[in-house]
Design an enzyme around this catalytic site. Structure first.
Site, mmCIF file in Angstrom:
data_model
loop_
_atom_site.group_PDB
_atom_site.id
_atom_site.type_symbol
_atom_site.label_atom_id
_atom_site.label_comp_id
_atom_site.label_asym_id
_atom_site.label_seq_id
_atom_site.Cartn_x
_atom_site.Cartn_y
_atom_site.Cartn_z
ATOM 1 N N ASP A 108 7.640 -62.144 1.989
ATOM 2 C CA ASP A 108 8.817 -61.291 1.773
ATOM 3 C C ASP A 108 8.835 -60.241 2.880
ATOM 4 O OD1 ASP A 108 10.797 -59.586 0.949
ATOM 5 O OD2 ASP A 108 9.927 -59.131 -1.003
ATOM 6 N N HIS A 109 9.658 -60.494 3.905
ATOM 7 C CA HIS A 109 9.715 -59.612 5.074
ATOM 8 C C HIS A 109 11.155 -59.264 5.422
ATOM 9 C CE1 HIS A 109 5.757 -59.418 7.412
ATOM 10 N NE2 HIS A 109 5.448 -59.920 6.229
ATOM 11 N N GLY A 147 2.614 -52.806 1.154
ATOM 12 C CA GLY A 147 3.577 -52.947 2.226
ATOM 13 C C GLY A 147 3.090 -52.570 3.605
ATOM 14 N N GLU A 148 3.999 -52.775 4.571
ATOM 15 C CA GLU A 148 3.764 -52.424 5.967
ATOM 16 C C GLU A 148 4.953 -51.636 6.498
ATOM 17 O OE1 GLU A 148 4.221 -55.902 5.383
ATOM 18 O OE2 GLU A 148 2.152 -56.367 4.830
ATOM 19 N N ASN A 184 8.276 -53.392 7.748
ATOM 20 C CA ASN A 184 9.408 -53.743 6.887
ATOM 21 C C ASN A 184 9.992 -52.544 6.144
ATOM 22 O OD1 ASN A 184 9.135 -56.689 7.249
ATOM 23 N ND2 ASN A 184 7.197 -56.396 6.180
ATOM 24 N N GLY A 237 -8.910 -53.541 0.436
ATOM 25 C CA GLY A 237 -9.949 -52.517 0.448
ATOM 26 C C GLY A 237 -10.283 -52.131 -0.976
#
Length: 324
Positions: free
Chosen positions: A36-37, A104-105, A108, A172
């Site tokens: 999903d991008h 997320g990133e 996006n 992490g």
């Protein structure tokens, strides 16, 4: 260990993704992941169709379970809207949809002009978004006034018989603990036994662990390595830059440091069966329940998608299932 296929919205358009989903089912894959991008990682990948439209189309041509890998429900799209999209997807797939979520990133999520928060805040937002979505999946009117989200007098009228499971991605200890505490399953793309232990110790014992990896099958290994490096240099990038770089151009600049040797280490390339089996083995050893593999470069003649599915159907899938 079950084996699924990973549909890349970054590299393929809607029609190609639908074709791959049908081919994956015919080849014996047992489930689907779909990314999903809003942007691809690099311009060379070249696509970013709206995942919810693609899921609707795929649900009508295959019977495989579908998981988003992963959706970020915090900034770009409000969690109430994701709750509605996931509920409809669960109906269309007859209850075989899993909502995979992550923090997320910037690539996006920055597009609306909102501030890109630090990891601690993003995980707080993710946890609250899950609370909002589960409230809405009850079918009751919801009023929610939290630190990050407001929902006023909202009700979802079109709901599946049971709410979709929520899996959370973790890279992490903080994200892994969150997944163990609030999620129905765990998603990761690294065979990191420490993260899985953190997840299980935090409440994830007995819950499924899903993973993903990339391959570039073709008759010429050197050509496959070159295509994989050009198309997915980000696969060899590590650290926080993956969450903080904000444009495909930035990933291309970082990817210029990636060599063929690095790509060959991170992506199973070429026609050798043992190379592809070896890519799965660390995940089997770490206790993954389901793995999803993505074919890179299927639009290149050297990496024919039908050849990939034939190779996996006839040789890889039977061997990989023996690993666990």
């Amino acid at each position: 260990m079950k084996i699924g296929y990973f549909l890349s919205c970054e590299e393929y358009g809607p029609a190609e993704l639908i074709y791959q989903a049908k081919a994956a089912e015919a080849a014996g894959f047992e489930s689907l992941w779909i990314s999903d991008h809003f942007h691809p990682w690099t311009d060379a990948q070249g696509n970013s169709p709206f995942v919810w439209s693609v899921i609707g189309a795929i649900s009508q041509v295959t019977s495989l379970p579908i998981t988003t890998a992963v959706t970020c429900p915090t900034i770009r799209i409000h969690p109430a809207i994701i709750a509605q999209a996931a509920a409809t997807s669960a109906l269309l797939t007859e209850g075989k949809f899993i909502l995979g979520l992550g923090s997320g990133e910037a690539l996006n999520e920055h597009i609306t002009g909102s501030r890109w928060p630090d990891t601690k805040v993003r995980l707080e937002m993710l946890e609250e978004s899950i609370e909002v979505m589960r409230e809405l999946w009850t079918g009751e009117f919801v009023d929610h006034h939290g630190p990050h989200y407001t929902v006023e007098n909202a009700r979802l009228y079109t709901l599946p018989d049971a709410p979709p499971p929520v899996y959370v991605s973790g890279f992490g200890p903080r994200a892994s603990r969150l997944a163990g505490r609030v999620a129905d399953g765990f998603v990761t793309v690294a065979p990191d036994e420490d993260s899985i232990k953190v997840f299980r110790d935090a409440g994830g014992e007995g819950k499924p662990v899903h993973g993903g990896l990339k391959a570039c099958w073709g008759p010429d290994k050197s050509a496959c390595v070159s295509i994989a490096r050009e198309s997915w240099p980000n696969e060899s990038l590590e650290g926080e830059m993956v969450q903080t770089l904000s444009s495909p151009k930035h990933f291309e600049q970082a990817g210029s440091l990636v060599t063929d040797e690095m790509t060959a280490e991170s992506v199973a390339c070429g026609p050798d069966l043992d190379t592809h089996i070896a890519a799965f083995k660390p995940f089997a050893d770490a206790g993954f329940d389901v793995m999803h593999v993505q074919q890179i470069g299927a639009r290149h003649q050297e990496c024919d998608i039908d050849g990939f599915f034939e190779f996996y159907r006839d040789t890889v899938l039977p061997r990989v299932r023996e690993l666990s």
